[in-house]
Scaffold this motif. Structure first.
Motif, PDB file in Angstrom:
ATOM      1  N   SER A 251       0.846  -1.212   0.000  1.00 42.57           N
ATOM      2  CA  SER A 251       0.000   0.000   0.000  1.00 42.57           C
ATOM      3  C   SER A 251       0.874   1.251   0.000  1.00 42.57           C
ATOM      4  N   ASP A 252       1.890   1.263   0.838  1.00 48.44           N
ATOM      5  CA  ASP A 252       2.780   2.431   0.895  1.00 48.44           C
ATOM      6  C   ASP A 252       3.504   2.628  -0.430  1.00 48.44           C
ATOM      7  N   PHE A 253       3.965   1.521  -1.018  1.00 49.36           N
ATOM      8  CA  PHE A 253       4.687   1.646  -2.298  1.00 49.36           C
ATOM      9  C   PHE A 253       3.749   2.129  -3.406  1.00 49.36           C
ATOM     10  N   HIS A 254       2.552   1.546  -3.460  1.00 50.69           N
ATOM     11  CA  HIS A 254       1.637   1.898  -4.554  1.00 50.69           C
ATOM     12  C   HIS A 254       1.278   3.388  -4.485  1.00 50.69           C
ATOM     13  N   ARG A 255       1.005   3.885  -3.277  1.00 49.26           N
ATOM     14  CA  ARG A 255       0.667   5.307  -3.147  1.00 49.26           C
ATOM     15  C   ARG A 255       1.850   6.171  -3.591  1.00 49.26           C
ATOM     16  N   ASN A 256       3.058   5.768  -3.177  1.00 42.53           N
ATOM     17  CA  ASN A 256       4.242   6.547  -3.541  1.00 42.53           C
ATOM     18  C   ASN A 256       4.492   6.512  -5.049  1.00 42.53           C
ATOM     19  N   LEU A 257       4.235   5.355  -5.653  1.00 36.15           N
ATOM     20  CA  LEU A 257       4.439   5.218  -7.111  1.00 36.15           C
ATOM     21  C   LEU A 257       3.523   6.186  -7.853  1.00 36.15           C
ATOM     22  N   VAL A 258       2.303   6.288  -7.374  1.00 35.45           N
ATOM     23  CA  VAL A 258       1.303   7.092  -8.083  1.00 35.45           C
ATOM     24  C   VAL A 258       1.441   8.583  -7.745  1.00 35.45           C
ATOM     25  N   LYS A 259       1.777   8.884  -6.491  1.00 30.99           N
ATOM     26  CA  LYS A 259       1.745  10.298  -6.053  1.00 30.99           C
ATOM     27  C   LYS A 259       3.119  10.927  -5.918  1.00 30.99           C
ATOM     28  N   GLY A 260       4.166  10.102  -5.837  1.00 32.51           N
ATOM     29  CA  GLY A 260       5.503  10.689  -5.683  1.00 32.51           C
ATOM     30  C   GLY A 260       5.952  10.680  -4.246  1.00 32.51           C
ATOM     31  N   GLY A 261       6.358   9.513  -3.778  1.00 33.05           N
ATOM     32  CA  GLY A 261       6.762   9.403  -2.382  1.00 33.05           C
ATOM     33  C   GLY A 261       7.999   8.545  -2.224  1.00 33.05           C
ATOM     34  N   LEU A 262       8.690   8.751  -1.108  1.00 33.12           N
ATOM     35  CA  LEU A 262       9.877   7.954  -0.772  1.00 33.12           C
ATOM     36  C   LEU A 262       9.548   7.096   0.436  1.00 33.12           C
ATOM     37  N   PHE A 263       9.776   5.789   0.282  1.00 32.56           N
ATOM     38  CA  PHE A 263       9.597   4.846   1.395  1.00 32.56           C
ATOM     39  C   PHE A 263      10.974   4.526   1.961  1.00 32.56           C
ATOM     40  N   LEU A 264      11.070   4.613   3.281  1.00 33.23           N
ATOM     41  CA  LEU A 264      12.336   4.314   3.942  1.00 33.23           C
ATOM     42  C   LEU A 264      12.135   3.244   5.004  1.00 33.23           C
ATOM     43  N   TYR A 265      12.922   2.159   4.936  1.00 29.72           N
ATOM     44  CA  TYR A 265      12.989   1.229   6.037  1.00 29.72           C
ATOM     45  C   TYR A 265      14.483   0.944   6.302  1.00 29.72           C
ATOM     46  N   PRO A 266      15.137   1.835   7.068  1.00 32.15           N
ATOM     47  CA  PRO A 266      16.578   1.682   7.289  1.00 32.15           C
ATOM     48  C   PRO A 266      16.900   0.387   8.035  1.00 32.15           C
ATOM     49  N   PRO A 267      18.076  -0.163   7.841  1.00 33.50           N
ATOM     50  CA  PRO A 267      18.514  -1.319   8.620  1.00 33.50           C
ATOM     51  C   PRO A 267      18.869  -0.852  10.031  1.00 33.50           C
ATOM     52  N   HIS A 268      18.942  -1.761  10.966  1.00 29.82           N
ATOM     53  CA  HIS A 268      19.286  -1.421  12.352  1.00 29.82           C
ATOM     54  C   HIS A 268      20.713  -0.884  12.404  1.00 29.82           C
ATOM     55  N   LYS A 269      20.907   0.229  13.105  1.00 22.18           N
ATOM     56  CA  LYS A 269      22.205   0.929  13.062  1.00 22.18           C
ATOM     57  C   LYS A 269      23.349   0.088  13.628  1.00 22.18           C
ATOM     58  N   THR A 270      23.055  -0.851  14.502  1.00 27.71           N
ATOM     59  CA  THR A 270      24.181  -1.627  15.044  1.00 27.71           C
ATOM     60  C   THR A 270      24.286  -2.999  14.392  1.00 27.71           C
ATOM     61  N   THR A 271      23.129  -3.671  14.180  1.00 28.39           N
ATOM     62  CA  THR A 271      23.217  -5.014  13.587  1.00 28.39           C
ATOM     63  C   THR A 271      23.318  -4.950  12.065  1.00 28.39           C
ATOM     64  N   GLY A 272      22.871  -3.809  11.493  1.00 27.47           N
ATOM     65  CA  GLY A 272      22.851  -3.700  10.027  1.00 27.47           C
ATOM     66  C   GLY A 272      21.740  -4.522   9.409  1.00 27.47           C
ATOM     67  N   ARG A 273      20.913  -5.129  10.268  1.00 24.71           N
ATOM     68  CA  ARG A 273      19.869  -6.052   9.780  1.00 24.71           C
ATOM     69  C   ARG A 273      18.643  -5.264   9.326  1.00 24.71           C
ATOM     70  N   GLY A 274      18.156  -5.592   8.150  1.00 27.91           N
ATOM     71  CA  GLY A 274      16.945  -4.949   7.644  1.00 27.91           C
ATOM     72  C   GLY A 274      15.722  -5.714   8.098  1.00 27.91           C
TER      73      GLY A 274
END
Ligand code: P6P
Length: 335
Positions: free
Chosen positions: A250-273
């Motif tokens: 849902s977040d991606f589809h809205r961004n694709l149509v309207k112009g949005g950036l989705f961010l899900y950064p990895p954990h700053k210490t483990t680097g795990r997404g």
């Protein structure tokens, strides 16, 4: 004038029209996309009925991710597997719901392998939030029986990718590497009709989409990037807004149509997404790039990453090309 002419062309007519541009095509790709549409309709029917026949809610079992399997997850998974098996186009599948790959019996096997998340965002089912199926399609890369490592390929080798979003309407979005096209299900006829052709993600950022409560875990640079973007909002005018559903499709589809950036950064210490590379990030990254956008893990292009495990996770920044580049620059500065 016939209904079809009023509503444009169907999914099947669209793939057949594209097939004619490949004289050597045998129609297997067209058949596969059409059958994915069939699976989407069958899953949509179950999703629509979930509230009435109490399908939602947990089964009390957990999947390979250790997550509680919602009943619709299982139905979506089994539906996608069975429809693709019967398509005669698929040699094997990898699913978020399955530990190992699912081979297709030789007599039903075909030239493609498909990785998919049968029902992403399923934790939102009980809240009646839009959810979706995400799929990535590759040509099988050798004639022998397919094994796990045949799926451990960079996303740049995808021949197609897409998703089906079960929202206010059911939409199927896919790319064949040439264009990103969107189809909406007409419940009265049961057909997917072309509603957006050759979709391009707006270059101008309008929406930020991320879970702000993960801030304590963000790598250095993310806060700096977000501050720089929000600084565009002035007393006089709000340029950038925040929209986050917590359901990736849902977040991606809205961004694709309207112009949005989705961010899900990895954990700053483990680097795990958090998000899965094979059947969430790669297919959406392929769509984003064909739509003129970009997708990165903060350092590398998502489609260049070489998976080492079917269920590998990664950080994800996906949206307008300039914004993904800006995130990478802020992360490189690390401030
Ligand atoms: P968080 C849903 O469970 C999901 O896999 C994606 O659809 C969504 O973007 C993400 O997880 C949300 O994760 O940690 O913000 O709840």
């Amino acid at each position: 004038m016939s209904l079809a002419a009023d509503f444009g062309i169907t999914l099947t007519q669209h793939v057949l029209r594209n097939q004619h541009q490949h004289p050597d095509a045998r129609g297997h790709f067209s058949q596969l996309i059409t059958q994915i549409g069939v699976a989407g309709k069958l899953i949509a029917a179950q999703v629509r009925r979930a509230g009435i026949i109490e399908l939602w809610g947990t089964t009390g079992t957990t999947n390979v991710q250790g997550e509680t399997v919602q009943k619709l997850d299982r139905i979506a998974n089994d539906t996608f597997i069975e429809v693709l098996k019967r398509s005669g186009c698929v040699a094997a599948m990898a699913s978020e719901e399955e530990t190992k790959i699912i081979p297709v019996p030789k007599e039903m096997s075909g030239d493609y392998v498909v990785a998919f998340d049968p029902l992403d965002g399923s934790s939102n089912i009980d809240a009646n939030v839009s959810i979706g199926t995400i799929f990535a399609i590759y040509k099988r890369n050798n004639p022998r029986d397919v094994v796990d490592r045949d799926f451990l390929r960079p996303g740049s080798e995808q021949v197609a990718a897409g998703y089906i979003i079960y929202g206010s309407s059911t939409a199927l979005v896919y790319t064949d590497g040439v264009s990103v096209d969107c189809f909406t299900l007409d419940p009265s006829s049961g057909e997917f009709f072309l509603t957006r052709e050759d979709v391009k993600i707006p270059e101008r950022l309008k929406v930020l989409s991320l879970n702000e409560c993960n801030e304590p875990y963000w790598p250095a640079g993310i806060q700096g990037y977000l501050r720089s973007v929000k600084a565009q909002n002035t007393e006089e005018k709000r340029v950038i807004s925040s929209r986050h559903i917590g359901s990736l499709v849902s977040d991606f589809h809205r961004n694709l149509v309207k112009g949005g950036l989705f961010l899900y950064p990895p954990h700053k210490t483990t680097g795990r997404g958090k998000l899965r590379l094979l059947y969430e990030c790669n297919p959406l990254a392929f769509i984003a790039e064909i739509a003129g956008g970009a997708a990165s893990n903060g350092k590398q292009r998502i489609l260049d990453l070489l998976p080492t495990d079917l269920h590998e996770r990664t950080g994800l920044y996906i949206g307008p090309k300039a914004e993904v580049a800006a995130v990478e620059a802020w992360l490189a500065k690390g401030e």
